[in-house]
Write a protein that holds these residues in place. Structure first.
Motif, mmCIF file in Angstrom:
data_model
loop_
_atom_site.group_PDB
_atom_site.id
_atom_site.type_symbol
_atom_site.label_atom_id
_atom_site.label_comp_id
_atom_site.label_asym_id
_atom_site.label_seq_id
_atom_site.Cartn_x
_atom_site.Cartn_y
_atom_site.Cartn_z
ATOM 1 N N GLU A 214 60.854 33.980 64.009
ATOM 2 C CA GLU A 214 62.242 34.423 64.182
ATOM 3 C C GLU A 214 62.419 36.052 64.090
ATOM 4 O OE1 GLU A 214 65.959 34.334 64.578
ATOM 5 O OE2 GLU A 214 64.684 32.283 64.796
ATOM 6 N N GLU B 296 60.188 38.126 64.813
ATOM 7 C CA GLU B 296 59.760 38.772 66.193
ATOM 8 C C GLU B 296 60.854 38.800 67.258
ATOM 9 O OE1 GLU B 296 55.780 37.930 66.980
ATOM 10 O OE2 GLU B 296 56.228 37.719 69.036
ATOM 11 N N ARG B 297 61.670 37.740 67.182
ATOM 12 C CA ARG B 297 62.724 37.561 68.087
ATOM 13 C C ARG B 297 63.709 38.507 67.849
ATOM 14 N NH1 ARG B 297 67.052 33.980 68.896
ATOM 15 N NH2 ARG B 297 67.390 34.331 70.972
ATOM 16 N N GLU B 298 63.976 38.640 66.698
ATOM 17 C CA GLU B 298 65.141 39.553 65.923
ATOM 18 C C GLU B 298 64.797 41.015 66.473
ATOM 19 O OE1 GLU B 298 67.961 39.117 64.236
ATOM 20 O OE2 GLU B 298 68.343 40.946 63.546
ATOM 21 N N ALA C 31 62.929 41.839 68.356
ATOM 22 C CA ALA C 31 63.005 42.164 70.227
ATOM 23 C C ALA C 31 64.311 42.692 70.697
ATOM 24 C CB ALA C 31 62.526 40.756 70.788
ATOM 25 N N LEU C 32 65.027 41.856 70.091
ATOM 26 C CA LEU C 32 66.597 42.151 70.217
ATOM 27 C C LEU C 32 67.207 43.400 69.956
ATOM 28 C CD1 LEU C 32 68.379 38.644 69.379
ATOM 29 C CD2 LEU C 32 67.700 39.534 71.671
ATOM 30 N N GLU D 182 58.371 37.522 73.571
ATOM 31 C CA GLU D 182 59.486 38.195 73.285
ATOM 32 C C GLU D 182 59.399 39.593 73.194
ATOM 33 O OE1 GLU D 182 64.139 36.657 72.713
ATOM 34 O OE2 GLU D 182 62.317 35.757 71.841
ATOM 35 N N LEU D 183 58.568 39.791 71.967
ATOM 36 C CA LEU D 183 58.630 41.317 71.577
ATOM 37 C C LEU D 183 57.532 42.085 72.317
ATOM 38 C CD1 LEU D 183 59.343 43.229 69.462
ATOM 39 C CD2 LEU D 183 57.615 42.541 67.984
#
Ligand SMILES: [Zn+2]
Ligand SMILES: [Zn+2]
Length: 86
Positions: A2, A4-6, A8-9, A47-48
């Motif tokens: 989670e 890492e996803r945040e 990346a965004l 993603e990151l």
């Protein structure tokens, strides 16, 4: 993951904020996140990892430490990656 996803965004927000491409903070954050990823043994292409590639491709020569952009988007990405409070 989670966080890492945040991260990346947030990093992609910084990629879209052209004024930040010459900020030292953006460069520093890209380096730190690359280190974090390498240290975590994450596979490239996550993603990151992809967001970092995008960030690398837009970085300009550092013009200033930080323009004091509010909010500082690269810093937000770092904080998200490390689970720090904003
Ligand atoms: Zn900036
Ligand atoms: Zn900044």
């Amino acid at each position: 993951m989670e966080r890492e996803r945040e991260a990346a965004l947030r990093l992609l927000d910084a990629v879209e904020a052209e004024k930040c491409h010459g900020c030292g903070c953006m460069h520093a954050v890209v380096l730190m996140l690359e280190d974090d990823l390498a240290g975590a043994g994450s596979l490239p292409g996550g993603e990151l990892g992809r967001a970092l590639e995008a960030a690398r491709s837009v970085l300009k020569q550092v013009e200033t430490d930080c323009r004091g952009c509010e909010p500082c988007l690269p810093m937000a990405a770092l904080k998200a990656a490390r689970g720090m409070e904003e």
